[in-house]
Scaffold this active site. Sequence first.
Site, PDB file in Angstrom:
ATOM      1  N   LYS A   1       0.844  -1.197   0.000  1.00 37.51           N
ATOM      2  CA  LYS A   1       0.000   0.000   0.000  1.00 37.51           C
ATOM      3  C   LYS A   1       0.875   1.241   0.000  1.00 37.51           C
ATOM      4  CE  LYS A   1      -2.285   1.137   3.819  1.00 37.51           C
ATOM      5  NZ  LYS A   1      -3.340   1.322   4.851  1.00 37.51           N
TER       6      LYS A   1
ATOM      7  N   SER B   1      -4.487   4.351 -17.022  1.00 35.50           N
ATOM      8  CA  SER B   1      -3.578   3.945 -15.960  1.00 35.50           C
ATOM      9  C   SER B   1      -3.391   5.012 -14.888  1.00 35.50           C
ATOM     10  CB  SER B   1      -2.204   3.569 -16.526  1.00 35.50           C
ATOM     11  OG  SER B   1      -1.548   4.735 -17.000  1.00 35.50           O
TER      12      SER B   1
ATOM     13  N   TYR C   1      -4.064   0.079 -13.806  1.00 33.09           N
ATOM     14  CA  TYR C   1      -2.732  -0.511 -13.751  1.00 33.09           C
ATOM     15  C   TYR C   1      -1.713   0.602 -13.569  1.00 33.09           C
ATOM     16  CZ  TYR C   1      -2.632   0.901 -18.674  1.00 33.09           C
ATOM     17  OH  TYR C   1      -2.695   1.631 -19.835  1.00 33.09           O
TER      18      TYR C   1
END
Length: 119
Positions: free
Chosen positions: A5, A21, A54
Amino acid sequence: MLRSKLHRLHLTGADPDYEGSIAIDTNLLAAAGIIENEMVHVWNVTNGERLETYAIKAPAGSGEVALNGAAALRGAPGDVIIVATFAPMDEVRARRHVPTVIHVDQNNRPRELGLANAG
Protein backbone atom coordinates in the site's frame (compact mmCIF):
# COMPACT_ATOMS: atom_id res chain seq x y z
CA MET A 1 -4.38 -10.55 1.15
CA LEU A 2 -3.10 -6.98 1.10
CA ARG A 3 0.38 -7.14 -0.47
CA SER A 4 1.38 -3.48 -0.52
CA LYS A 5 0.00 0.00 0.00
CA LEU A 6 1.10 3.52 -0.87
CA HIS A 7 -0.68 5.50 1.83
CA ARG A 8 -2.00 9.05 1.39
CA LEU A 9 -0.37 9.98 -1.89
CA HIS A 10 -1.20 13.40 -3.29
CA LEU A 11 -2.38 13.48 -6.90
CA THR A 12 -0.18 15.71 -9.03
CA GLY A 13 -2.11 15.32 -12.27
CA ALA A 14 -5.19 13.99 -14.05
CA ASP A 15 -5.20 13.61 -17.84
CA PRO A 16 -8.40 12.18 -19.38
CA ASP A 17 -6.84 12.28 -22.86
CA TYR A 18 -4.07 9.83 -21.93
CA GLU A 19 -4.63 6.16 -22.81
CA GLY A 20 -5.18 5.01 -19.21
CA SER A 21 -3.58 3.94 -15.96
CA ILE A 22 -2.02 5.68 -12.97
CA ALA A 23 1.53 7.03 -13.30
CA ILE A 24 3.50 6.72 -10.08
CA ASP A 25 7.04 7.87 -9.29
CA THR A 26 9.31 4.89 -10.03
CA ASN A 27 10.92 5.18 -6.58
CA LEU A 28 7.52 4.73 -4.92
CA LEU A 29 6.68 1.75 -7.11
CA ALA A 30 9.98 0.12 -6.14
CA ALA A 31 9.52 0.86 -2.43
CA ALA A 32 6.08 -0.78 -2.47
CA GLY A 33 7.16 -3.64 -4.74
CA ILE A 34 4.62 -2.67 -7.41
CA ILE A 35 5.55 -3.85 -10.90
CA GLU A 36 4.81 -1.73 -13.98
CA ASN A 37 1.47 -2.78 -15.53
CA GLU A 38 0.36 -4.48 -12.29
CA MET A 39 -3.31 -4.01 -11.38
CA VAL A 40 -3.79 -1.58 -8.52
CA HIS A 41 -6.76 -0.42 -6.48
CA VAL A 42 -7.02 3.35 -6.09
CA TRP A 43 -9.09 4.81 -3.26
CA ASN A 44 -9.63 8.57 -3.33
CA VAL A 45 -9.75 9.74 0.29
CA THR A 46 -10.80 13.24 -0.78
CA ASN A 47 -13.97 12.32 -2.69
CA GLY A 48 -14.65 8.65 -1.90
CA GLU A 49 -14.15 7.36 -5.47
CA ARG A 50 -12.68 3.86 -5.90
CA LEU A 51 -11.28 2.28 -9.04
CA GLU A 52 -8.99 -0.39 -10.45
CA THR A 53 -6.36 0.36 -13.06
CA TYR A 54 -2.73 -0.51 -13.75
CA ALA A 55 0.44 1.22 -12.65
CA ILE A 56 2.95 2.79 -15.01
CA LYS A 57 6.29 4.38 -14.22
CA ALA A 58 6.68 8.12 -13.75
CA PRO A 59 10.17 9.65 -13.54
CA ALA A 60 12.14 8.57 -10.45
CA GLY A 61 12.26 11.21 -7.75
CA SER A 62 9.58 13.33 -9.43
CA GLY A 63 6.88 12.71 -6.82
CA GLU A 64 4.46 12.32 -9.74
CA VAL A 65 1.18 10.51 -9.12
CA ALA A 66 -1.25 11.08 -12.00
CA LEU A 67 -4.54 9.48 -12.98
CA ASN A 68 -4.93 8.95 -16.72
CA GLY A 69 -7.74 8.14 -19.12
CA ALA A 70 -11.19 7.55 -17.65
CA ALA A 71 -9.64 7.28 -14.17
CA ALA A 72 -8.70 10.97 -14.42
CA LEU A 73 -12.39 11.79 -14.01
CA ARG A 74 -12.30 10.31 -10.50
CA GLY A 75 -9.70 12.64 -9.04
CA ALA A 76 -8.06 16.03 -9.29
CA PRO A 77 -4.59 17.35 -8.47
CA GLY A 78 -4.28 17.76 -4.72
CA ASP A 79 -6.63 14.86 -3.89
CA VAL A 80 -5.31 12.38 -1.33
CA ILE A 81 -5.37 8.75 -2.51
CA ILE A 82 -4.35 5.27 -1.40
CA VAL A 83 -2.95 2.75 -3.89
CA ALA A 84 -3.11 -0.93 -2.90
CA THR A 85 -2.18 -4.30 -4.35
CA PHE A 86 -3.40 -7.74 -3.32
CA ALA A 87 -2.13 -11.30 -3.78
CA PRO A 88 -3.69 -14.70 -3.21
CA MET A 89 -2.10 -16.72 -0.39
CA ASP A 90 -2.74 -19.99 1.30
CA GLU A 91 -3.61 -19.84 4.98
CA VAL A 92 -0.13 -20.80 6.18
CA ARG A 93 1.58 -18.05 4.17
CA ALA A 94 -1.14 -15.53 5.03
CA ARG A 95 -0.53 -15.99 8.76
CA ARG A 96 3.15 -15.00 8.32
CA HIS A 97 2.61 -12.29 5.70
CA VAL A 98 3.27 -8.66 6.56
CA PRO A 99 2.16 -6.16 3.89
CA THR A 100 4.52 -3.42 2.75
CA VAL A 101 3.07 0.00 3.58
CA ILE A 102 4.75 3.19 2.40
CA HIS A 103 3.69 6.44 4.06
CA VAL A 104 4.50 9.62 2.15
CA ASP A 105 4.84 13.31 2.89
CA GLN A 106 3.07 16.19 1.07
CA ASN A 107 5.51 15.83 -1.86
CA ASN A 108 5.00 12.06 -2.25
CA ARG A 109 8.37 11.27 -0.73
CA PRO A 110 8.53 8.13 1.47
CA ARG A 111 8.69 9.06 5.13
CA GLU A 112 8.47 5.65 6.79
CA LEU A 113 7.77 1.99 6.21
CA GLY A 114 5.07 0.43 8.28
CA LEU A 115 2.73 -2.47 8.80
CA ALA A 116 -0.76 -2.56 7.32
CA ASN A 117 -2.36 -2.13 10.72
CA ALA A 118 -0.18 0.89 11.55
CA GLY A 119 -1.93 3.31 9.29
